[in-house]
Design a protein around this motif. Sequence first.
Motif, PDB file in Angstrom:
ATOM      1  N   PRO A 318       0.807  -1.224   0.000  1.00 12.43           N
ATOM      2  CA  PRO A 318       0.000   0.000   0.000  1.00 12.43           C
ATOM      3  C   PRO A 318       0.842   1.277   0.000  1.00 12.43           C
ATOM      4  O   PRO A 318       0.429   2.288  -0.582  1.00 12.43           O
ATOM      5  CB  PRO A 318      -0.826  -0.121   1.284  1.00 12.43           C
ATOM      6  CG  PRO A 318      -0.940  -1.596   1.509  1.00 12.43           C
ATOM      7  CD  PRO A 318       0.382  -2.158   1.060  1.00 12.43           C
ATOM      8  N   GLU A 319       2.010   1.234   0.646  1.00 13.48           N
ATOM      9  CA  GLU A 319       2.888   2.399   0.639  1.00 13.48           C
ATOM     10  C   GLU A 319       3.447   2.654  -0.760  1.00 13.48           C
ATOM     11  O   GLU A 319       3.566   3.805  -1.201  1.00 13.48           O
ATOM     12  CB  GLU A 319       4.035   2.194   1.633  1.00 13.48           C
ATOM     13  CG  GLU A 319       3.603   2.055   3.080  1.00 13.48           C
ATOM     14  CD  GLU A 319       4.756   1.683   3.978  1.00 13.48           C
ATOM     15  OE1 GLU A 319       5.439   2.611   4.468  1.00 13.48           O
ATOM     16  OE2 GLU A 319       5.006   0.478   4.174  1.00 13.48           O
ATOM     17  N   VAL A 320       3.778   1.564  -1.465  1.00 13.80           N
ATOM     18  CA  VAL A 320       4.245   1.697  -2.845  1.00 13.80           C
ATOM     19  C   VAL A 320       3.126   2.275  -3.715  1.00 13.80           C
ATOM     20  O   VAL A 320       3.362   3.178  -4.534  1.00 13.80           O
ATOM     21  CB  VAL A 320       4.715   0.338  -3.401  1.00 13.80           C
ATOM     22  CG1 VAL A 320       5.062   0.464  -4.887  1.00 13.80           C
ATOM     23  CG2 VAL A 320       5.917  -0.181  -2.624  1.00 13.80           C
ATOM     24  N   LEU A 323       2.884   5.981  -3.308  1.00 10.20           N
ATOM     25  CA  LEU A 323       3.951   6.697  -4.020  1.00 10.20           C
ATOM     26  C   LEU A 323       3.665   6.777  -5.516  1.00 10.20           C
ATOM     27  O   LEU A 323       3.903   7.806  -6.158  1.00 10.20           O
ATOM     28  CB  LEU A 323       5.291   5.997  -3.779  1.00 10.20           C
ATOM     29  CG  LEU A 323       5.855   6.045  -2.352  1.00 10.20           C
ATOM     30  CD1 LEU A 323       7.089   5.147  -2.240  1.00 10.20           C
ATOM     31  CD2 LEU A 323       6.193   7.481  -1.948  1.00 10.20           C
ATOM     32  N   MET A 324       3.130   5.684  -6.064  1.00 16.11           N
ATOM     33  CA  MET A 324       2.766   5.685  -7.480  1.00 16.11           C
ATOM     34  C   MET A 324       1.601   6.633  -7.733  1.00 16.11           C
ATOM     35  O   MET A 324       1.553   7.327  -8.754  1.00 16.11           O
ATOM     36  CB  MET A 324       2.424   4.262  -7.930  1.00 16.11           C
ATOM     37  CG  MET A 324       3.596   3.303  -7.858  1.00 16.11           C
ATOM     38  SD  MET A 324       3.166   1.585  -8.258  1.00 16.11           S
ATOM     39  CE  MET A 324       2.956   1.687 -10.032  1.00 16.11           C
ATOM     40  N   ASP A 325       0.669   6.683  -6.799  1.00 17.36           N
ATOM     41  CA  ASP A 325      -0.472   7.592  -6.902  1.00 17.36           C
ATOM     42  C   ASP A 325      -0.014   9.049  -6.917  1.00 17.36           C
ATOM     43  O   ASP A 325      -0.602   9.900  -7.604  1.00 17.36           O
ATOM     44  CB  ASP A 325      -1.404   7.333  -5.721  1.00 17.36           C
ATOM     45  CG  ASP A 325      -2.721   8.088  -5.837  1.00 17.36           C
ATOM     46  OD1 ASP A 325      -3.033   8.579  -6.939  1.00 17.36           O
ATOM     47  OD2 ASP A 325      -3.439   8.192  -4.827  1.00 17.36           O
ATOM     48  N   GLU A 326       1.047   9.348  -6.189  1.00 21.40           N
ATOM     49  CA  GLU A 326       1.583  10.711  -6.142  1.00 21.40           C
ATOM     50  C   GLU A 326       2.373  11.076  -7.398  1.00 21.40           C
ATOM     51  O   GLU A 326       2.783  12.229  -7.558  1.00 21.40           O
ATOM     52  CB  GLU A 326       2.497  10.877  -4.916  1.00 21.40           C
ATOM     53  CG  GLU A 326       1.773  10.831  -3.586  1.00 21.40           C
ATOM     54  CD  GLU A 326       2.742  10.985  -2.425  1.00 21.40           C
ATOM     55  OE1 GLU A 326       3.550  11.942  -2.454  1.00 21.40           O
ATOM     56  OE2 GLU A 326       2.706  10.144  -1.507  1.00 21.40           O
ATOM     57  N   GLY A 327       2.598  10.095  -8.271  1.00 19.37           N
ATOM     58  CA  GLY A 327       3.332  10.366  -9.497  1.00 19.37           C
ATOM     59  C   GLY A 327       4.830  10.474  -9.304  1.00 19.37           C
ATOM     60  O   GLY A 327       5.514  11.165 -10.068  1.00 19.37           O
ATOM     61  N   LEU A 328       5.354   9.742  -8.312  1.00 17.84           N
ATOM     62  CA  LEU A 328       6.782   9.854  -7.990  1.00 17.84           C
ATOM     63  C   LEU A 328       7.617   8.694  -8.518  1.00 17.84           C
ATOM     64  O   LEU A 328       8.847   8.768  -8.490  1.00 17.84           O
ATOM     65  CB  LEU A 328       6.965   9.933  -6.467  1.00 17.84           C
ATOM     66  CG  LEU A 328       6.302  11.115  -5.755  1.00 17.84           C
ATOM     67  CD1 LEU A 328       6.502  10.988  -4.248  1.00 17.84           C
ATOM     68  CD2 LEU A 328       6.875  12.432  -6.267  1.00 17.84           C
TER      69      LEU A 328
END
Length: 545
Positions: A318-320, A323-328
Amino acid sequence: MNTKRWTRAMFASVMTASLLAACSNDAGTPPPGEAAPSGEQATEGQATEGQGASAVSESGFPIVKEPIKLTFFAGKAASAPADWNALPVWQEYAKMTNVEVDFQLTPAESLAEKRNLVLAGGDYPDAFHTARLSTADLMNYGQQGIFIPLNDYIDKYAPNFKKLLEQYPEVKRGLTMPDGNIYGFPTFYDPDFTSVLIGSKLWYNQAFLDALDLKEPETTDEFYQYLKAVKSTDINGNGQADEIPYAASGYGSLLDELKGAWGLGNRGNVHNRVDIDPQTNALRYIPKDPRYKELLEYMHNLYAEGLLVENLLTIKGPEVNALMDEGLVGSSVTNSPHAIGGVTIEHFVGAPALSGPHGDRIFSRARSPLIDPGAFVITDKNEHPEATVRWIDYFYSEEGSKLFFMGIKDLSYTEQPDGTLEYTEEYLKDSSKFVSWAGGWYPAMLTAKTFKGGEASPESMAAAEKVKPYWPEEVWPQFLYTAEELTRFTPLHTDIDKYVSESTDKFITGDLPFSEWDNYVATIERMGLKDYLELYTAAYERYKQ
């Protein structure tokens, strides 16, 4: 607990632990042909009278003329509905078949313990559905006569499943225990549905590639250069070095993805540390191969240069996703990122299988269509085995698969003019009101036409097309071991696998220098690798027959 029950419980625990440690399984059972199916069998075209004296139709619906009731022990994943008996899919199927099933659900977190206690205590149901039974369990309880052999029933009462076994003999070999019997109906993935066979794979952030003016990496060197470019560029323009070249929970998925670029993993990912040596055509233990060392050196360079997410060994899925949701994130090995619930992940495209330094290009994460051999079993308490086989066989047909995964037409899905299926708005709001398959481990055939999860999305289907040309020439299911073999194989596997995993961690992070490689290989050999591979080979030879 009396001695007999205590013995059953202990043997069940040992055998289940053996499977989890060995990724393979077994036990001994009566010689082929000794354990005949219960109930009388009639000639072709006639009804059959089981112990419950209900006439069973060999085709069509209803399955039985007079209604019967069955009790199933079923495993419930956290994402699955709380009461399957209230679902339209099972109420409708009961009307179709004249078979009423009482699903007795056990949460996944306590499933193994309760299942083993029920079996050991003798108070078990007519069948186990979605109960995560290992092949060791199948052999153990098949030997005791608790799980009935299905060979003859499949031949007479399971035309859909029988057709699959004839069409895909590797699936039949993977289900047939060393005693010659089949004890379980599996999860079966349509081999043409490549996307679902892939599961997790490597994805690139296309927005990052566009911003860097880079083409899609197709080699391990191009992948490395892309990761370096992501790390050294402020792509999002916020003045911070917050871009993450690669993020995932652990390194294992990336390691498995990259093996094929070094010519390793040429029989798929079920046996992720054993494949075929192309030079000798014998089994090869991948973690001692010189090319595996090269792969670990490549992975170490990614780690040492900060190209992998900082907390790689401890970060959770879920943490990954966040991070993907934030576009990073520039890349990740995951399953259909655009379809992950609770987040909105955009711009990711599937990567091709990468070509390596020696010109190898194999999609080493390929999986067998035989996913879960113990998804459904019938017990000796069942007075209607013929009807039960007919009941489960429907879910290995296209219509049955449609019912299982899509539910009821015009209630949970609609059929479009071109024949494609779409979930209704009501289903999309809350699928738990309609079907029970969430969480996996189910006995059914999954196809692209009848399954509309993330793997069936256009993005995932396009990603699958990119790796199809590099699919291994053969993909193995798990192999099966006799009880005697398993008593030797399990401790060898447990010890060697633990040492290799710990050493792999250390090689990648730099805690173990590569100057220690020869000592590492020698240690594996001293731990009994020769005996381990001999046992592995015996199971492999049995599978080929």
